[in-house]
Design a protein around this motif. Structure first.
Motif, PDB file in Angstrom:
ATOM      1  N   ASN A 209       0.827  -1.227   0.000  1.00  0.00           N
ATOM      2  CA  ASN A 209       0.000   0.000   0.000  1.00  0.00           C
ATOM      3  C   ASN A 209       0.856   1.271   0.000  1.00  0.00           C
ATOM      4  O   ASN A 209       0.706   2.147   0.864  1.00  0.00           O
ATOM      5  CB  ASN A 209      -0.955   0.018   1.203  1.00  0.00           C
ATOM      6  CG  ASN A 209      -1.954  -1.114   1.128  1.00  0.00           C
ATOM      7  OD1 ASN A 209      -2.327  -1.534   0.029  1.00  0.00           O
ATOM      8  ND2 ASN A 209      -2.365  -1.630   2.274  1.00  0.00           N
ATOM      9  N   ILE A 210       1.767   1.357  -0.956  1.00  0.00           N
ATOM     10  CA  ILE A 210       2.679   2.512  -1.034  1.00  0.00           C
ATOM     11  C   ILE A 210       1.923   3.696  -1.636  1.00  0.00           C
ATOM     12  O   ILE A 210       1.369   3.590  -2.730  1.00  0.00           O
ATOM     13  CB  ILE A 210       3.899   2.163  -1.913  1.00  0.00           C
ATOM     14  CG1 ILE A 210       4.637   0.964  -1.315  1.00  0.00           C
ATOM     15  CG2 ILE A 210       4.823   3.360  -2.066  1.00  0.00           C
ATOM     16  CD1 ILE A 210       5.719   0.397  -2.215  1.00  0.00           C
ATOM     17  N   ARG A 211       1.880   4.803  -0.899  1.00  0.00           N
ATOM     18  CA  ARG A 211       1.148   5.987  -1.364  1.00  0.00           C
ATOM     19  C   ARG A 211       2.078   7.190  -1.409  1.00  0.00           C
ATOM     20  O   ARG A 211       2.763   7.492  -0.426  1.00  0.00           O
ATOM     21  CB  ARG A 211      -0.024   6.302  -0.425  1.00  0.00           C
ATOM     22  CG  ARG A 211      -1.216   5.394  -0.609  1.00  0.00           C
ATOM     23  CD  ARG A 211      -2.348   5.797   0.307  1.00  0.00           C
ATOM     24  NE  ARG A 211      -1.985   5.656   1.713  1.00  0.00           N
ATOM     25  CZ  ARG A 211      -2.029   6.637   2.598  1.00  0.00           C
ATOM     26  NH1 ARG A 211      -2.421   7.843   2.249  1.00  0.00           N
ATOM     27  NH2 ARG A 211      -1.694   6.425   3.854  1.00  0.00           N
ATOM     28  N   TYR A 212       2.061   7.878  -2.548  1.00  0.00           N
ATOM     29  CA  TYR A 212       2.874   9.091  -2.699  1.00  0.00           C
ATOM     30  C   TYR A 212       2.259  10.228  -1.881  1.00  0.00           C
ATOM     31  O   TYR A 212       1.040  10.407  -1.888  1.00  0.00           O
ATOM     32  CB  TYR A 212       2.935   9.487  -4.177  1.00  0.00           C
ATOM     33  CG  TYR A 212       3.583  10.822  -4.408  1.00  0.00           C
ATOM     34  CD1 TYR A 212       4.963  10.962  -4.315  1.00  0.00           C
ATOM     35  CD2 TYR A 212       2.822  11.949  -4.703  1.00  0.00           C
ATOM     36  CE1 TYR A 212       5.567  12.188  -4.511  1.00  0.00           C
ATOM     37  CE2 TYR A 212       3.414  13.181  -4.899  1.00  0.00           C
ATOM     38  CZ  TYR A 212       4.790  13.291  -4.801  1.00  0.00           C
ATOM     39  OH  TYR A 212       5.376  14.513  -4.991  1.00  0.00           O
ATOM     40  N   ILE A 213       3.091  10.998  -1.171  1.00  0.00           N
ATOM     41  CA  ILE A 213       2.596  12.128  -0.376  1.00  0.00           C
ATOM     42  C   ILE A 213       3.055  13.464  -0.962  1.00  0.00           C
ATOM     43  O   ILE A 213       2.245  14.299  -1.328  1.00  0.00           O
ATOM     44  CB  ILE A 213       3.050  12.019   1.101  1.00  0.00           C
ATOM     45  CG1 ILE A 213       2.552  10.697   1.709  1.00  0.00           C
ATOM     46  CG2 ILE A 213       2.542  13.216   1.917  1.00  0.00           C
ATOM     47  CD1 ILE A 213       1.038  10.535   1.743  1.00  0.00           C
ATOM     48  N   SER A 214       4.366  13.678  -1.055  1.00  0.00           N
ATOM     49  CA  SER A 214       4.850  14.940  -1.635  1.00  0.00           C
ATOM     50  C   SER A 214       6.351  14.840  -1.894  1.00  0.00           C
ATOM     51  O   SER A 214       6.986  13.843  -1.541  1.00  0.00           O
ATOM     52  CB  SER A 214       4.549  16.133  -0.720  1.00  0.00           C
ATOM     53  OG  SER A 214       5.273  16.002   0.474  1.00  0.00           O
ATOM     54  N   SER A 215       6.890  15.893  -2.490  1.00  0.00           N
ATOM     55  CA  SER A 215       8.317  15.879  -2.829  1.00  0.00           C
ATOM     56  C   SER A 215       8.939  17.212  -2.453  1.00  0.00           C
ATOM     57  O   SER A 215       8.239  18.208  -2.248  1.00  0.00           O
ATOM     58  CB  SER A 215       8.495  15.641  -4.330  1.00  0.00           C
ATOM     59  OG  SER A 215       8.000  16.742  -5.049  1.00  0.00           O
TER      60      SER A 215
END
Ligand SMILES: [Zn+2]
Length: 282
Positions: A209-215
Motif C-alpha cells: 500500500n505505497i502511497r505518494y505524499i509529496s516531494s
C-alpha cells in the motif's frame, strides 16, 4: 494536510529561466562554499554594490532567480572568510534567521553552485562549458553538448504497522535523530520499487500500500526527495549496520522521547502528515 513542505511553500522567490543579464547594484549575491555555507554581510545576503568584488572576481556570477523581482546571483568560494561584518552561515540552519524567500533562494544557490563547479568542462569532449543563456543549462564551447542541472532522485518512506511507525538512525547522523528510510533510485526502477528495495535492504521488511505524499528538493548537494507512506507487510526488523545504527517501531505517543528530523526535512513532513491523518481517523 498542507501539501507544501517548507521548501515548496509559495514565497516571493521565483526560479530564473537561465537567461543571464549583468547584475545591478541592488542584485543579491549568494556566495556559497563546498560545505553548504553562505556568506552574509551584517547578517543579510549581500547586494552586488556592497560586496567586496575581490571575493567574486575569481568566479562567474550566475543569475538563478528573483526575490520580489530583484535578481539573485550565485557564485562559489571554498575559502569563505569571516570578519567583523562578514559571517559564514550554514544554509540548513539559516531557516531560523531568514525569511522564506531568502531561505529558498539559498537552497537553490547551493544546488546551482554544486552543478556549476562539477560541470566546468564538457563530459563528451573535455572543453569548457559556458552558460547557455537561453535556459537553465550549460553549453560546450567546442561540441555544443548541452548539460542540464543534475538532480538525483531519492525515495523516502514512512512505514506504519497498526499503531506504530518505523524510524531508523543513520550511521552518518551525529545528532541521534530517528528518521524515515530513504535511498537513491537506481536506473530501471520505479519510485515504488526503489522504496521496496531500500526498506528491504536496510531493515529486512516487506511493505505494501505505497502511497505518494509529496516531494521536495534537498540540495545537499542535489537530491530530489520523493516522500511516501507505506504499510508494513511482513518480516522481522533486520538492521543493515552498514547503513543504520538502529531501527525500531515507535508508538506515536513515544515520539516526544526521541530526536525527530529537522522541520525543513521531508521526513518531518511525512511524520506530521501521518500523525494528522491518524488524528482525523480517531
Ligand atoms: Zn564538448
Amino acid at each position: 494536510m498542507n501539501v507544501y513542505t517548507i521548501f515548496n511553500q509559495p514565497s516571493q522567490f521565483t526560479i530564473g529561466s537561465g537567461k543571464q543579464i549583468a547584475p545591478l547594484a541592488e542584485s543579491f549575491v549568494f556566495i556559497v562554499d563546498n560545505k553548504n555555507n553562505i556568506l552574509l554581510l551584517n547578517n543579510q545576503v549581500p547586494t552586488y554594490s556592497k560586496i567586496d568584488k575581490s571575493i567574486i572576481n575569481s568566479t562567474t556570477l550566475f543569475l538563478f532567480g528573483y526575490i520580489n523581482d530583484v535578481a539573485c546571483y550565485c557564485c562559489f568560494d571554498d575559502n569563505l572568510q569571516s570578519n567583523n561584518n562578514l559571517a559564514i552561515q550554514n544554509i540548513k540552519a539559516s531557516y531560523q534567521m531568514f525569511s522564506l524567500e531568502y531561505f529558498q533562494a539559498s537552497l537553490l544557490a547551493n544546488h546551482i553552485v554544486y552543478w556549476l563547479r562539477t560541470h566546468k568542462f564538457c563530459g563528451l569532449c573535455g572543453n569548457t562549458n559556458h552558460f547557455s543563456n537561453k535556459e537553465l543549462s550549460l553549453k560546450c564551447t567546442s561540441c555544443n553538448n548541452t548539460t542540464y542541472p543534475s538532480i538525483a532522485p531519492c525515495v523516502i518512506g514512512l512505514i506504519y504497522n497498526e499503531d506504530k511507525i518505523l524510524l531508523a538512525k543513520n550511521n552518518n547522523n551525529t545528532n541521534n535523530v530517528y528518521s524515515c528510510i530513504a535511498g537513491f533510485v537506481n536506473p530501471g526502477e520505479s519510485l515504488e520499487r526503489a522504496l521496496e528495495r531500500e526498506v528491504h535492504e536496510e531493515v529486512g521488511l516487506k511493505i505494501k500500500n505505497i502511497r505518494y505524499i509529496s516531494s521536495q528538493q534537498w540540495p545537499f548537494p542535489h537530491s530530489l526527495m520523493m516522500g511516501f507512506i507505506a504499510e508494513y507487510d511482513s518480516g522481522e526488523i533486520k538492521v543493515d549496520y552498514n547503513e543504520l545504527s538502529d531501527a525500531r517501531w515507535f508508538k506515536l505517543n513515544e515520539l516526544d522521547q526521541i530526536n525527530l528530523p529537522s522541520e525543513i526535512s521531508i521526513a518531518n513532513h511525512l511524520i506530521k502528515h501521518y500523525i494528522l491523518c491518524n488524528d482525523n481517523k480517531q
